[in-house]
Design an enzyme around this catalytic site. Sequence first.
Site, PDB file in Angstrom:
ATOM      1  N   THR A   1      32.397  42.555  41.270  1.00  0.00           N
ATOM      2  CA  THR A   1      33.444  41.673  40.762  1.00  0.00           C
ATOM      3  C   THR A   1      34.769  42.391  40.955  1.00  0.00           C
ATOM      4  O   THR A   1      35.063  43.374  40.268  1.00  0.00           O
ATOM      5  CB  THR A   1      33.218  41.339  39.281  1.00  0.00           C
TER       6      THR A   1
ATOM      7  N   LYS B   1      33.532  33.426  40.967  1.00  0.00           N
ATOM      8  CA  LYS B   1      33.055  34.395  39.978  1.00  0.00           C
ATOM      9  C   LYS B   1      34.103  34.662  38.908  1.00  0.00           C
ATOM     10  O   LYS B   1      33.793  34.728  37.710  1.00  0.00           O
ATOM     11  CB  LYS B   1      32.652  35.697  40.663  1.00  0.00           C
TER      12      LYS B   1
ATOM     13  N   LYS C   1      38.038  44.264  32.342  1.00  0.00           N
ATOM     14  CA  LYS C   1      38.412  44.236  33.756  1.00  0.00           C
ATOM     15  C   LYS C   1      38.312  42.825  34.319  1.00  0.00           C
ATOM     16  O   LYS C   1      39.238  42.327  34.978  1.00  0.00           O
ATOM     17  CB  LYS C   1      37.503  45.178  34.556  1.00  0.00           C
TER      18      LYS C   1
END
Length: 311
Positions: free
Chosen positions: A96, A171, A246
């Site tokens: 990611t 995502k 994050k």
Amino acid sequence: MAKIAWIGLGNMGGPMTANLVGAGHEVVGYDLDEGAKAAAEAHGVRIAASTADAVADADAVFTSLPKGAHVRQVFEGDGGVWANAPKTALLMDCSTVDVETSRYCHEHSAELGFRFVDAPVSGGISGAAAGTLTFMLGGADADVAEARGYVEPMAGNIFAVGGPTMGIAAKLANNMMLFISLLAASEGSQLAASMGLDAKTFWDIARVSSGDSWAMRTWYPVPGIVDSSAANHDFDATFSTLLAQKDVSLALAAGDGAGLHLPAAHLALDQFEQLIEEGYGGKDCSLIVKYASADGTVAGFEPDPAPATAE
């Protein structure tokens, strides 16, 4: 069967490679962590001495790493993927990362004669172990079609999302929704408890009602309700607060670039950052439930007497 190189054998990469081995592929892996390498080797992964060693003669190369900076480091340089993998190898990143890093990997791969697919996943550690992850594939049609064959042993769902960076775009939006849903599950669990509802009875109701969500079904932050909840294990991380911080930050950066207003995502980020400031960045992200409780305490969590502060 294919020879697959895998860089990053951590909480996700380790069980994902085990499923590839189970499907009959030869998997050669590399990680900096000795424990991760030992665990992968126990599941049939051949451990390489370096990234360069892992990718030599590979049919496909996967990366599964914590941050975009790590992905760039692994691809670049004399010891990296681009310098050592055969040009015939299909390169896929399951990390990611920010959209800019994914675009850089696509563009620089093409400049060097490689094919690249952004292939992020959803489903967590439990999905990685069970081979039921959702893959979101972005890239040229032919490359995505080839990538589908490689990811099938690890997947419950596979989506061809579109061109380059469309997989990581999906995502980031999905993970933003996940963490907003986690806020709802956290606050709902504490409200139900405060009104005297039995925790399991309330969860059973919400599970088949409008309060349902993946976060509630999988990460419900109350012990003894959901087997996969970190609340059963002192909130030891299944998905750490640092990683959640994050991911939300990446989604908000993309939103800021589009001029969007995303107040719920900002609230989730604020709570993750507060946990990190308190020294709980390595704990599970569902520990944000403590901010919904009346006194900051929650069932299933025994705080350290003096947790380390974040640097």
